[in-house]
Design a protein around this motif. Structure first.
Motif, mmCIF file in Angstrom:
data_model
loop_
_atom_site.group_PDB
_atom_site.id
_atom_site.type_symbol
_atom_site.label_atom_id
_atom_site.label_comp_id
_atom_site.label_asym_id
_atom_site.label_seq_id
_atom_site.Cartn_x
_atom_site.Cartn_y
_atom_site.Cartn_z
ATOM 1 N N UNK A 29 4.236 -19.061 0.326
ATOM 2 C CA UNK A 29 4.077 -17.389 -0.210
ATOM 3 C C UNK A 29 3.291 -16.768 1.117
ATOM 4 N N UNK A 30 2.571 -17.340 1.836
ATOM 5 C CA UNK A 30 1.884 -16.565 3.100
ATOM 6 C C UNK A 30 2.640 -16.236 4.080
ATOM 7 N N UNK A 31 3.735 -17.162 4.367
ATOM 8 C CA UNK A 31 4.866 -16.996 5.366
ATOM 9 C C UNK A 31 5.495 -15.887 4.838
ATOM 10 N N UNK A 32 6.132 -15.939 3.576
ATOM 11 C CA UNK A 32 7.066 -14.986 3.308
ATOM 12 C C UNK A 32 6.334 -13.669 3.220
ATOM 13 N N UNK A 33 5.164 -13.412 2.910
ATOM 14 C CA UNK A 33 4.226 -12.017 2.904
ATOM 15 C C UNK A 33 4.238 -11.723 4.448
ATOM 16 N N UNK A 34 4.005 -12.568 5.348
ATOM 17 C CA UNK A 34 4.160 -12.251 6.716
ATOM 18 C C UNK A 34 5.479 -11.852 7.304
ATOM 19 N N UNK A 35 6.440 -12.406 6.704
ATOM 20 C CA UNK A 35 7.775 -11.802 7.238
ATOM 21 C C UNK A 35 8.224 -10.700 6.725
ATOM 22 N N UNK A 36 7.525 -10.091 5.695
ATOM 23 C CA UNK A 36 7.873 -8.570 5.069
ATOM 24 C C UNK A 36 7.551 -7.737 5.996
ATOM 25 N N UNK A 100 4.515 -7.999 -1.340
ATOM 26 C CA UNK A 100 3.489 -8.386 -0.248
ATOM 27 C C UNK A 100 2.120 -8.683 -1.128
ATOM 28 N N UNK A 101 1.742 -7.917 -1.921
ATOM 29 C CA UNK A 101 0.472 -7.612 -2.874
ATOM 30 C C UNK A 101 0.555 -8.901 -3.792
ATOM 31 N N UNK A 102 1.586 -9.123 -4.243
ATOM 32 C CA UNK A 102 1.966 -10.332 -5.448
ATOM 33 C C UNK A 102 1.877 -11.595 -4.777
ATOM 34 N N UNK A 103 2.249 -11.525 -3.650
ATOM 35 C CA UNK A 103 2.244 -12.973 -2.904
ATOM 36 C C UNK A 103 0.817 -13.400 -2.354
ATOM 37 N N UNK A 107 -1.478 -16.571 -3.330
ATOM 38 C CA UNK A 107 -2.193 -17.308 -2.423
ATOM 39 C C UNK A 107 -3.852 -17.347 -2.537
ATOM 40 N N UNK A 108 -4.368 -16.162 -2.997
ATOM 41 C CA UNK A 108 -5.739 -16.313 -3.233
ATOM 42 C C UNK A 108 -6.103 -16.940 -4.559
ATOM 43 N N UNK A 109 -5.149 -17.018 -5.520
ATOM 44 C CA UNK A 109 -5.411 -17.848 -6.742
ATOM 45 C C UNK A 109 -5.304 -19.423 -6.765
ATOM 46 N N UNK A 110 -4.347 -19.678 -5.557
ATOM 47 C CA UNK A 110 -4.124 -21.072 -5.060
ATOM 48 C C UNK A 110 -5.194 -21.411 -4.293
ATOM 49 N N UNK A 165 -10.684 -20.481 3.657
ATOM 50 C CA UNK A 165 -9.078 -20.797 3.428
ATOM 51 C C UNK A 165 -8.234 -19.683 3.223
ATOM 52 N N UNK A 166 -8.700 -18.705 2.597
ATOM 53 C CA UNK A 166 -7.768 -17.450 2.220
ATOM 54 C C UNK A 166 -7.433 -16.662 3.255
ATOM 55 N N UNK A 167 -8.429 -16.447 4.186
ATOM 56 C CA UNK A 167 -8.242 -15.428 5.212
ATOM 57 C C UNK A 167 -7.367 -16.323 6.381
#
Length: 613
Positions: A29-36, A100-103, A107-110, A165-167
């Motif tokens: 999810x973090x990678x997809x968010x970055x690719x956006x 991106x916000x949802x992704x 990530x935050x919840x995970x 972890x999140x950051x």
């Protein structure tokens, strides 16, 4: 930091944890968010192109995108007219930012869930270690330490580990994607902009750490100065008695000026830190902006559209760098918290079962304390050279001016603590050679301040013994006169005391503890009465309970009621860690000053609650 703490912390504070199964979905999810992000930049560049040319039908004039991607844009029907192109691009921006916000929420919840799971494992270790090591905690120091670690330290570890972890998980993919995208737009200009940004970020980290260290030192000096000034307020009697008002005022004024100087220095240091950070961050934005503007105006490498793309990409790059600014601080806080927990877990329990321990038969003849020495964390001679013999079937009261001495004696019997010298013998057998299970099933202690288990009343009485029937529990409750109040609870024996603990008064909790001990039918029973005053009805019920349970059983009382002392066969007085007096109540009242002093302190009508305790 201990090696064990380091190994456990690496499960929480380590980049490799992101490739483990719990984190893989969040990593994707973090990678997809970055690719956006590049797609968002392309949309913003498209809007810029529309503003410049009034149409998106032609490829951008500075050819900042690869030719295939630019040509693909010209073949999309929704981008043929300016109005539809503008609507389409803004719609894409909204959808991309929402996605991106949802992704990132995922990530935050995970990260929160995984971190919480790891920290809860620490809490489980703390709880297990507390059960093994805290029964002999005579002063409550270890219990308070465990509680602080369980609540505060573990919470700090959880917060620091989650932030790290999140950051880390969201910022690093963003930084890599944005850096690569800059080289796609125009690699030379991208590098020219990235280098000053990264240099400024490194300088910012160094300066921030230096200013924080200086600020901490100044704050410490300011606090010391304020403490010295406060001390002047406590000298009024001495100053007035010797007529030193002028001298004291002079010293106080000098101290106040020194405090003012240090306080001003602290404020200047804080202001300097703020201005330094502001200047560095301003440079992080202004230097790349100058480079981009110079290339647009005087160069041929990029145009306005490319400049906008580079500027937006750099802006996100700086934000991502800022978000990982506190990585070292979060990891440092996590290390300190984890090491504190592991230092506690590395403590060896003072009591353990020896190899080859044997089953202990119920006490039939004699309980003997032979040259006992017990140390506590604040008293190296809590018990020192104590000798005592208690015959089977006796009812004995043990009293002392220092209640920790009686608690230490009681804790020796079920081996909550072991003596540093001497031995405790039951029927001639050293209890350290007996299995803990057989010892603690035949030597039970009822403490006056025992809490209840967060389970049903029935399980509180049976204490998890599956072989004990409901009828056995009820019989024990009747002997302890607990049946009367249990019937009034919302669900009787099935009432969950975790939810209804507040319904029980001190006397009721004590009678429930007595029922739990009676249900085990031990040969040796130690009863510490509650310090809190009991009503007359509860006292009468306890007297009846004592008469029932003392038959054919050895009972040792740590009494807080005079009536309990009077009904015992012997009264043993401890003082300075030894047996100072031993005999029937009437004999001690007539002939022993120490006992009379203890009785006066505990039961005289002018005593305070502090005296009684």
């Amino acid at each position: 930091m201990s090696e064990a703490a380091s190994n456990s912390l690496h499960k929480i504070i380590a980049d490799r944890q992101f490739f483990t199964r719990p984190y893989v979905p969040a990593l994707i999810a973090a990678i997809v968010s970055a690719l956006l992000l590049p797609v968002v930049v392309i949309c913003l560049a498209g809007v810029t192109q529309l503003l410049i040319t009034g149409t998106s039908g032609a490829a951008p004039t500075d050819h900042w995108l690869p030719a295939t991607l630019a040509n693909a844009g010209t073949r999309i029907s929704l981008l043929q007219s300016p109005s539809s192109a503008l609507t389409t691009l803004f719609g894409c921006l909204v959808v991309l930012m929402a996605l991106r916000t949802l992704l990132r929420i995922f990530v935050r919840r995970t990260a929160a869930r995984v971190t919480f799971t790891h920290v809860n494992r620490f809490r489980e270790h703390i709880q297990r270690h507390a059960l093994r090591g805290n029964p002999g905690d005579l002063e409550g120091i270890q219990a308070r330490s465990a509680a602080d670690l369980f609540r505060n330290t573990a919470t700090k570890l959880q917060e620091a580990a989650f932030n790290w972890s999140f950051r880390r998980l969201t910022s690093i993919p963003d930084l890599l994607t944005l850096a690569i995208f800059l080289t796609v737009i125009q690699w030379r200009v991208g590098l020219e902009c990235l280098i000053p940004v990264i240099v400024c970020w490194i300088v910012s980290r160094i300066e921030t750490e230096r200013h924080e260290a200086s600020k901490d030192l100044l704050e410490e000096q300011v606090d010391r100065g304020l403490d010295r000034l406060t001390a002047h307020l406590e000298k009024s009697r001495l100053v007035s008695g010797y007529g030193m008002e002028n001298t004291e005022h002079t010293h106080f004024s000098a101290g106040l000026q020194n405090y003012q100087s240090r306080f001003d220095g602290l404020r200047r240091q804080e202001a300097l830190g703020r201005w330094t950070s502001m200047l560095i961050y301003a440079a992080m934005f202004l230097l790349p902006a100058f480079i981009v503007a110079r290339h647009i105006v005087f160069g041929e490498l990029i145009g306005i559209v490319s400049g906008v793309g580079i500027a937006v990409t750099l802006g996100w790059f700086v934000v991502s760098l800022h978000r990982i600014q506190d990585d070292s601080r979060n990891s440092g806080s996590a290390m300190v918290a984890a090491d504190s927990i592991h230092q506690y877990l590395l403590r060896v329990p003072s009591v353990s079962q020896v190899v080859g321990a044997r089953f202990l038969d119920p006490m039939a003849r004699l309980l003997q304390f032979d040259q006992i020495r017990v140390e506590s964390e604040t008293n190296p001679e809590l018990l020192s050279g104590l000798d005592l013999k208690i015959n089977a079937g006796e009812r004995v009261a043990v009293v002392a001016l220092n209640p920790q001495e009686t608690q230490a004696l009681a804790s020796l019997i079920p081996r909550f603590v072991d003596p540093s010298a001497g031995q405790v013998l039951i029927d001639g057998q050293d209890i350290r050679r007996a299995t803990l299970e057989s010892l603690r099933s035949e030597a039970v202690v009822v403490w006056g301040d025992e809490p209840v288990f967060s389970t049903t009343v029935l399980e509180n009485v049976t204490a998890g013994q599956s072989e004990m029937s409901r009828q056995d529990a009820r019989e024990a409750g009747k002997v302890a006169h607990a049946e009367s109040f249990i019937r009034d609870l919302p669900r009787g024996y099935e009432t969950d005391l975790g939810e209804h603990d507040s319904l029980l008064q001190t006397g009721q909790r004590f009678r429930l503890s007595l029922a739990r001990a009676i249900a085990r039918d031990p040969a040796l029973l130690v009863i510490q009465e509650p310090d809190e005053a009991l009503d007359s009805e509860t006292k009468a019920m306890l007297d009846d309970t004592y008469e029932r349970i003392c038959a054919n059983r050895t009972v040792i009382f740590l009494p807080t009621r005079l009536s309990t002392v009077k009904k015992c066969d012997r009264v043993i007085v401890l003082n300075d860690g030894r047996v100072a007096a031993d005999g029937p109540y009437q004999q001690l009242v007539r002939s022993n000053e120490l006992y009379r002093h203890w009785e006066y302190v505990k039961f005289n009508v002018f005593r305070t609650s502090a005296d009684a305790n």
